[in-house]
Motif scaffolding. Sequence first.
Motif, PDB file in Angstrom:
ATOM      1  N   VAL A  80     -14.501  40.932  43.981  1.00 11.12           N
ATOM      2  CA  VAL A  80     -12.727  41.061  44.205  1.00 11.12           C
ATOM      3  C   VAL A  80     -12.928  41.611  45.515  1.00 11.12           C
ATOM      4  N   LYS A  81     -13.195  42.645  45.368  1.00 13.83           N
ATOM      5  CA  LYS A  81     -13.429  43.034  47.233  1.00 13.83           C
ATOM      6  C   LYS A  81     -14.186  41.769  48.479  1.00 13.83           C
ATOM      7  N   ALA A  82     -15.362  41.294  47.751  1.00 17.82           N
ATOM      8  CA  ALA A  82     -15.436  40.073  48.880  1.00 17.82           C
ATOM      9  C   ALA A  82     -14.342  39.243  49.539  1.00 17.82           C
ATOM     10  N   ILE A  83     -13.312  38.709  48.392  1.00 22.73           N
ATOM     11  CA  ILE A  83     -12.953  37.735  47.857  1.00 22.73           C
ATOM     12  C   ILE A  83     -11.851  38.501  49.139  1.00 22.73           C
ATOM     13  N   THR A  84     -11.078  39.749  48.595  1.00 23.15           N
ATOM     14  CA  THR A  84     -10.054  40.721  49.583  1.00 23.15           C
ATOM     15  C   THR A  84      -9.760  40.308  50.728  1.00 23.15           C
ATOM     16  N   ASP A  85     -11.760  40.789  51.486  1.00 23.78           N
ATOM     17  CA  ASP A  85     -12.022  41.170  52.777  1.00 23.78           C
ATOM     18  C   ASP A  85     -11.882  39.282  53.694  1.00 23.78           C
ATOM     19  N   VAL A  86     -12.105  38.850  52.892  1.00 24.88           N
ATOM     20  CA  VAL A  86     -12.610  37.329  53.834  1.00 24.88           C
ATOM     21  C   VAL A  86     -11.195  36.629  53.634  1.00 24.88           C
ATOM     22  N   ILE A  87      -9.926  36.768  52.290  1.00 18.90           N
ATOM     23  CA  ILE A  87      -9.152  36.558  53.066  1.00 18.90           C
ATOM     24  C   ILE A  87      -7.996  37.160  53.571  1.00 18.90           C
ATOM     25  N   GLU A  88      -8.600  38.916  53.927  1.00 12.18           N
ATOM     26  CA  GLU A  88      -7.932  39.611  54.857  1.00 12.18           C
ATOM     27  C   GLU A  88      -8.057  39.414  56.375  1.00 12.18           C
ATOM     28  N   ASP A 125     -30.611  34.939  47.956  1.00 11.81           N
ATOM     29  CA  ASP A 125     -30.072  35.197  47.348  1.00 11.81           C
ATOM     30  C   ASP A 125     -28.744  35.534  48.523  1.00 11.81           C
ATOM     31  N   PHE A 126     -28.172  35.715  49.572  1.00  6.60           N
ATOM     32  CA  PHE A 126     -26.780  35.980  50.034  1.00  6.60           C
ATOM     33  C   PHE A 126     -26.182  34.801  50.387  1.00  6.60           C
ATOM     34  N   LEU A 127     -26.899  33.998  50.883  1.00 10.28           N
ATOM     35  CA  LEU A 127     -26.176  33.102  51.592  1.00 10.28           C
ATOM     36  C   LEU A 127     -25.546  31.795  50.482  1.00 10.28           C
ATOM     37  N   PRO A 128     -25.832  31.651  49.131  1.00  8.54           N
ATOM     38  CA  PRO A 128     -25.529  31.163  47.971  1.00  8.54           C
ATOM     39  C   PRO A 128     -23.632  31.550  47.223  1.00  8.54           C
ATOM     40  N   ALA A 129     -24.299  33.174  47.577  1.00 11.69           N
ATOM     41  CA  ALA A 129     -23.602  33.352  46.459  1.00 11.69           C
ATOM     42  C   ALA A 129     -22.627  34.162  48.187  1.00 11.69           C
ATOM     43  N   LEU A 130     -22.443  33.801  48.712  1.00 19.36           N
ATOM     44  CA  LEU A 130     -21.555  33.842  50.283  1.00 19.36           C
ATOM     45  C   LEU A 130     -20.648  32.768  49.909  1.00 19.36           C
ATOM     46  N   ILE A 131     -21.200  31.703  49.488  1.00 17.35           N
ATOM     47  CA  ILE A 131     -20.565  30.264  49.506  1.00 17.35           C
ATOM     48  C   ILE A 131     -19.515  30.067  48.407  1.00 17.35           C
ATOM     49  N   TYR A 132     -20.319  30.934  47.031  1.00 14.16           N
ATOM     50  CA  TYR A 132     -19.714  31.390  45.945  1.00 14.16           C
ATOM     51  C   TYR A 132     -18.255  31.739  46.133  1.00 14.16           C
ATOM     52  N   ILE A 133     -18.113  32.783  46.645  1.00 10.37           N
ATOM     53  CA  ILE A 133     -17.794  33.395  47.414  1.00 10.37           C
ATOM     54  C   ILE A 133     -16.428  32.938  47.965  1.00 10.37           C
ATOM     55  N   VAL A 134     -16.353  32.195  49.013  1.00  9.40           N
ATOM     56  CA  VAL A 134     -15.341  31.147  49.975  1.00  9.40           C
ATOM     57  C   VAL A 134     -14.399  30.054  49.169  1.00  9.40           C
ATOM     58  N   LEU A 135     -15.941  29.430  48.788  1.00 12.73           N
ATOM     59  CA  LEU A 135     -15.199  29.100  47.210  1.00 12.73           C
ATOM     60  C   LEU A 135     -13.782  29.306  46.315  1.00 12.73           C
ATOM     61  N   LYS A 136     -14.453  30.322  46.307  1.00 12.51           N
ATOM     62  CA  LYS A 136     -13.427  31.437  44.869  1.00 12.51           C
ATOM     63  C   LYS A 136     -11.991  32.304  45.465  1.00 12.51           C
ATOM     64  N   ALA A 137     -12.363  32.436  47.558  1.00 11.44           N
ATOM     65  CA  ALA A 137     -11.319  32.667  47.920  1.00 11.44           C
ATOM     66  C   ALA A 137     -10.253  31.350  48.826  1.00 11.44           C
ATOM     67  N   ASN A 138     -11.088  30.083  49.228  1.00 12.19           N
ATOM     68  CA  ASN A 138     -10.357  29.105  49.735  1.00 12.19           C
ATOM     69  C   ASN A 138      -9.209  30.123  50.370  1.00 12.19           C
ATOM     70  N   PRO A 139     -10.611  30.920  51.688  1.00 12.95           N
ATOM     71  CA  PRO A 139      -9.516  32.047  52.536  1.00 12.95           C
ATOM     72  C   PRO A 139      -8.489  30.827  53.849  1.00 12.95           C
ATOM     73  N   PRO A 140      -7.266  31.306  53.882  1.00 17.16           N
ATOM     74  CA  PRO A 140      -6.598  30.886  54.834  1.00 17.16           C
ATOM     75  C   PRO A 140      -7.031  30.158  56.284  1.00 17.16           C
ATOM     76  N   ARG A 141      -6.288  29.345  57.142  1.00 15.05           N
ATOM     77  CA  ARG A 141      -6.780  29.078  58.008  1.00 15.05           C
ATOM     78  C   ARG A 141      -8.126  29.698  58.408  1.00 15.05           C
ATOM     79  N   LEU A 142      -9.245  29.221  57.652  1.00 12.09           N
ATOM     80  CA  LEU A 142     -10.832  29.363  58.218  1.00 12.09           C
ATOM     81  C   LEU A 142     -11.257  28.927  59.002  1.00 12.09           C
ATOM     82  N   GLN A 143     -11.332  27.956  59.577  1.00  8.13           N
ATOM     83  CA  GLN A 143     -11.602  27.143  60.593  1.00  8.13           C
ATOM     84  C   GLN A 143     -11.338  27.686  61.994  1.00  8.13           C
ATOM     85  N   SER A 144      -9.783  28.043  61.923  1.00 10.25           N
ATOM     86  CA  SER A 144      -9.236  28.757  63.056  1.00 10.25           C
ATOM     87  C   SER A 144      -9.895  30.341  63.020  1.00 10.25           C
ATOM     88  N   ASN A 145      -9.376  30.827  62.649  1.00  9.06           N
ATOM     89  CA  ASN A 145     -10.488  31.996  62.670  1.00  9.06           C
ATOM     90  C   ASN A 145     -11.717  31.673  63.182  1.00  9.06           C
TER      91      ASN A 145
END
Length: 309
Positions: A80-88, A125-145
């Motif tokens: 949850v904290k990882a999803i919050t951070d990438v959205i923030e 281990d890290f990269l697949p988990a990061l992909i999973y977090i990005v899929l769950k978070a769907n961060p706003p304006r990801l490409q622009s950031n």
Amino acid sequence: MCKIKPRNFSSSESVERVMDQVEKYIMTRLYKSVFCPETTDDENKDLATQNRIRALHWVTIQMLCVSMDEEIPEVSDNVVKAITDVIEMDSKRVPRDKLACITRCSKHIFSAIKITKNEPASADDFLPALIYIVLKANPPRLQSNIQYITRFCNPSRLMTGEDGYYFTNLCCAVAFIEKLDAQSLNLSPEEFERYMSGQASPRHPSCDGSWPKTSPEHGSTTTNPVLAQLHQNLELLSSLSSRQEKLMECAQSLQSDLLSWQDSVQQEVQDILEKYPLEIRPPIASAIDADNVENNRLPPPLTPQVFSG
């Protein structure tokens, strides 16, 4: 005479601090003008990436072979904290602050993997988990950031250090999501297309037909109970939809039978009327109402009689 010793700004650390302050001042003032400018296609890329992630909502943690057990409270909290951070990240204006969000997100992911496996997480281990977090978070304006950080962040920060490492992994995760196909998830092309179109939902039953359980001692992952409930609801909806279709077919068949029965009854009545036509005769008047009855033969009407006491 007292001499004031000038501060030493020759060290790389001091120069780095000065550059960070200059970057913070300039980019805060220019943020609205340089973030996602109209002269670029950043906005179109944002929409494409966002729609792509939405279309991949069915991808499970098992498909990505992520070593995180969300059944463990500490792991779930880190997710949850990882999803919050990438959205923030989208709320920050300074490139360095956006990078800090990515770094915090990544550290929470490493913590979640370490708790699950009871050992330090590896890069594999890290990269697949990061992909999973990005899929769950769907961060706003990801490409622009990502483009904003690439264009205006201190180059030395992106080329070295943990911030640069985590940012590079985020770029790799986004590229993987954009090119993700059936082979990437060990699926057949037919299965992949059904999942993408929403015609089916993935499920990973064990040999006895039950959902796989987690064993932290063996480092395996657990099926998310939310996903399990989702699959159960989808199966229930599918069953209800099938029953509704059968009910509609029966109703239409019954309606057709009723119409056919009504037509056949009407035809039978018509045939009977043609074979035995009805003759309508005038009513026969009673003798008392006939014209030839002699009224003088009728008995006189009764007259009231008064009795004296």
